[in-house]
Write a protein that holds these residues in place. Sequence first.
Motif, PDB file in Angstrom:
ATOM      1  N   PHE A  20       0.553  -1.378   0.444  1.00 51.21           N
ATOM      2  CA  PHE A  20      -0.324   0.217   0.043  1.00 51.21           C
ATOM      3  C   PHE A  20       0.919   1.222  -0.133  1.00 51.21           C
ATOM      4  O   PHE A  20       1.541   1.353   0.935  1.00 51.21           O
ATOM      5  CB  PHE A  20      -1.021   0.003   1.492  1.00 51.21           C
ATOM      6  CG  PHE A  20      -1.622   1.011   0.962  1.00 51.21           C
ATOM      7  CD1 PHE A  20      -2.802   0.686   0.471  1.00 51.21           C
ATOM      8  CD2 PHE A  20      -1.859   2.190   2.113  1.00 51.21           C
ATOM      9  CE1 PHE A  20      -3.940   2.743   0.169  1.00 51.21           C
ATOM     10  CE2 PHE A  20      -2.716   3.449   1.698  1.00 51.21           C
ATOM     11  CZ  PHE A  20      -3.451   3.192   1.183  1.00 51.21           C
ATOM     12  N   VAL A  21       0.234   2.232  -0.758  1.00 56.51           N
ATOM     13  CA  VAL A  21       1.438   3.528  -1.006  1.00 56.51           C
ATOM     14  C   VAL A  21       1.076   4.611  -1.154  1.00 56.51           C
ATOM     15  O   VAL A  21      -0.364   4.848  -1.389  1.00 56.51           O
ATOM     16  CB  VAL A  21       2.134   3.281  -2.692  1.00 56.51           C
ATOM     17  CG1 VAL A  21       3.025   4.139  -3.150  1.00 56.51           C
ATOM     18  CG2 VAL A  21       2.303   2.080  -3.004  1.00 56.51           C
ATOM     19  N   CYS A  22       1.459   5.536   0.447  1.00 58.16           N
ATOM     20  CA  CYS A  22       0.960   6.410   0.064  1.00 58.16           C
ATOM     21  C   CYS A  22       2.094   7.736  -0.159  1.00 58.16           C
ATOM     22  O   CYS A  22       2.795   7.735   0.318  1.00 58.16           O
ATOM     23  CB  CYS A  22       1.043   6.705   2.013  1.00 58.16           C
ATOM     24  SG  CYS A  22      -0.402   5.675   2.994  1.00 58.16           S
ATOM     25  N   MET A  23       1.205   8.268  -1.427  1.00 53.22           N
ATOM     26  CA  MET A  23       2.422   9.615  -1.842  1.00 53.22           C
ATOM     27  C   MET A  23       1.370  10.338  -2.417  1.00 53.22           C
ATOM     28  O   MET A  23      -0.021  10.178  -2.140  1.00 53.22           O
ATOM     29  CB  MET A  23       3.067   9.092  -2.255  1.00 53.22           C
ATOM     30  CG  MET A  23       2.265   8.401  -3.776  1.00 53.22           C
ATOM     31  SD  MET A  23       2.938   8.002  -5.273  1.00 53.22           S
ATOM     32  CE  MET A  23       4.706   7.799  -5.163  1.00 53.22           C
ATOM     33  N   PRO A  24       1.593  11.666  -2.634  1.00 52.59           N
ATOM     34  CA  PRO A  24       0.977  12.689  -3.216  1.00 52.59           C
ATOM     35  C   PRO A  24      -0.090  12.672  -4.096  1.00 52.59           C
ATOM     36  O   PRO A  24       0.410  12.160  -5.278  1.00 52.59           O
ATOM     37  CB  PRO A  24       1.573  14.076  -3.323  1.00 52.59           C
ATOM     38  CG  PRO A  24       3.163  13.972  -2.212  1.00 52.59           C
ATOM     39  CD  PRO A  24       3.128  12.682  -1.822  1.00 52.59           C
ATOM     40  N   SER A  79       8.529  12.478  -0.718  1.00 49.80           N
ATOM     41  CA  SER A  79       9.482  13.511  -1.086  1.00 49.80           C
ATOM     42  C   SER A  79       8.167  14.807  -1.025  1.00 49.80           C
ATOM     43  O   SER A  79       7.220  15.520  -1.181  1.00 49.80           O
ATOM     44  CB  SER A  79       9.689  13.151  -2.214  1.00 49.80           C
ATOM     45  OG  SER A  79      10.270  11.807  -2.729  1.00 49.80           O
ATOM     46  N   ASN A  80       9.118  16.382  -1.507  1.00 51.28           N
ATOM     47  CA  ASN A  80       8.392  17.212  -1.977  1.00 51.28           C
ATOM     48  C   ASN A  80       7.323  16.904  -2.357  1.00 51.28           C
ATOM     49  O   ASN A  80       6.753  16.877  -3.642  1.00 51.28           O
ATOM     50  CB  ASN A  80       8.988  18.072  -2.117  1.00 51.28           C
ATOM     51  CG  ASN A  80      10.167  18.830  -0.679  1.00 51.28           C
ATOM     52  OD1 ASN A  80      10.259  18.338   0.509  1.00 51.28           O
ATOM     53  ND2 ASN A  80      10.826  19.646  -0.839  1.00 51.28           N
ATOM     54  N   PHE A  86       6.817  21.465   0.334  1.00 53.44           N
ATOM     55  CA  PHE A  86       6.934  20.417   1.532  1.00 53.44           C
ATOM     56  C   PHE A  86       6.589  18.781   1.278  1.00 53.44           C
ATOM     57  O   PHE A  86       6.383  18.981   0.402  1.00 53.44           O
ATOM     58  CB  PHE A  86       6.033  21.431   2.320  1.00 53.44           C
ATOM     59  CG  PHE A  86       7.166  22.694   2.294  1.00 53.44           C
ATOM     60  CD1 PHE A  86       8.139  23.148   3.124  1.00 53.44           C
ATOM     61  CD2 PHE A  86       6.296  24.113   2.293  1.00 53.44           C
ATOM     62  CE1 PHE A  86       8.759  24.542   3.425  1.00 53.44           C
ATOM     63  CE2 PHE A  86       6.952  25.338   2.130  1.00 53.44           C
ATOM     64  CZ  PHE A  86       8.226  25.510   3.349  1.00 53.44           C
ATOM     65  N   VAL A  87       6.959  18.707   2.119  1.00 55.65           N
ATOM     66  CA  VAL A  87       6.236  16.969   2.279  1.00 55.65           C
ATOM     67  C   VAL A  87       4.961  16.864   2.386  1.00 55.65           C
ATOM     68  O   VAL A  87       3.906  18.021   3.454  1.00 55.65           O
ATOM     69  CB  VAL A  87       7.250  16.591   3.883  1.00 55.65           C
ATOM     70  CG1 VAL A  87       6.431  15.043   4.367  1.00 55.65           C
ATOM     71  CG2 VAL A  87       8.417  15.984   3.665  1.00 55.65           C
ATOM     72  N   ASN A  88       3.830  16.252   1.931  1.00 53.07           N
ATOM     73  CA  ASN A  88       3.000  16.453   2.286  1.00 53.07           C
ATOM     74  C   ASN A  88       2.147  16.580   3.270  1.00 53.07           C
ATOM     75  O   ASN A  88       2.056  14.763   3.983  1.00 53.07           O
ATOM     76  CB  ASN A  88       2.204  15.786   0.941  1.00 53.07           C
ATOM     77  CG  ASN A  88       0.496  15.286   0.368  1.00 53.07           C
ATOM     78  OD1 ASN A  88      -0.387  14.810   1.996  1.00 53.07           O
ATOM     79  ND2 ASN A  88       0.698  16.407  -0.339  1.00 53.07           N
ATOM     80  N   GLN A 117      13.530  18.553   4.733  1.00 51.55           N
ATOM     81  CA  GLN A 117      13.758  17.951   6.082  1.00 51.55           C
ATOM     82  C   GLN A 117      12.263  17.202   6.731  1.00 51.55           C
ATOM     83  O   GLN A 117      11.506  17.483   7.003  1.00 51.55           O
ATOM     84  CB  GLN A 117      14.845  18.683   7.216  1.00 51.55           C
ATOM     85  CG  GLN A 117      14.728  17.268   8.375  1.00 51.55           C
ATOM     86  CD  GLN A 117      15.809  18.648   9.525  1.00 51.55           C
ATOM     87  OE1 GLN A 117      16.097  19.703   8.813  1.00 51.55           O
ATOM     88  NE2 GLN A 117      16.253  17.786  10.893  1.00 51.55           N
ATOM     89  N   VAL A 118      12.725  15.705   7.209  1.00 55.11           N
ATOM     90  CA  VAL A 118      11.398  15.237   7.721  1.00 55.11           C
ATOM     91  C   VAL A 118      10.897  16.086   8.928  1.00 55.11           C
ATOM     92  O   VAL A 118      11.869  16.421  10.244  1.00 55.11           O
ATOM     93  CB  VAL A 118      11.353  13.771   8.024  1.00 55.11           C
ATOM     94  CG1 VAL A 118      10.741  13.140   8.604  1.00 55.11           C
ATOM     95  CG2 VAL A 118      11.938  12.768   6.999  1.00 55.11           C
TER      96      VAL A 118
END
Length: 244
Positions: A20-24, A79-80, A86-88, A117-118
């Motif tokens: 399961f992939v969580c990305m913007p 990733s931004n 910025f990080v989502n 940065q996280v």
Amino acid sequence: MHTKHFFENFWTSEQKNELFVCMPFHNDFDSKFKKIETVAIKLGFNKATRTKEGWMANDIVHEILDGIGNSRTLLFDLSNDPKTSFVNGNVLYELGIADAIREPEDIFIIKEKSGTQVPFDASHIRYNEYEGEFSEDWLEKKLGTIIENQKWYKSRRVETAAKSIDGRGFELILSLYPKKPVGEDHFNDQAIGNEPKNKLAILRLIDLGILWFATEKKGQNYGWAYHWTPFGREVIKYLNIEKK
């Protein structure tokens, strides 16, 4: 759907062999997801899944919570986001849920080295940085190591279920867990007997997700049986019970 409501009512005991992939939602991440999908299949997952913008809001929330709770492995891309640089925020929120309910071995985090940065609250979670173009070879090596270290039977969910079994339920598992292969390892009321305490113990094992009840119609007649769930087999592995 509220997160608490979902995990009280829809958190199943079946673990899907999925990444399961969580990305913007941004389209810029589509090509990266295609690479992730290719690697996931190569490593033995049935598929990789990702929610997309445009679905009904409630469906998106349900799919995300289901993916976080019931997929074998979770991948978070920090990733931004091109929209904000910025990080989502949604991905961070989903990571927070996963961090609370899943084992560390189930969570795999990636980000561009040049990205933001996280945030401090998430910095304790190990993440993997890549530099330059995101490659399938890099992901296969990193993700392959993660899945080799996953031991579902050592998870908190399995441990909690195992410690919730009463003595009669344990005795039933000892007597009923068979040597038959998956798909042929079911049993019916005849195997349980007529003792009320046995039937109550079976219901308890169903509530814990160790057994599931199935019916089948043949002509005008119905048949039914109890089956061991994949989760139940992991509980049995945790209890160190061997097949007879």
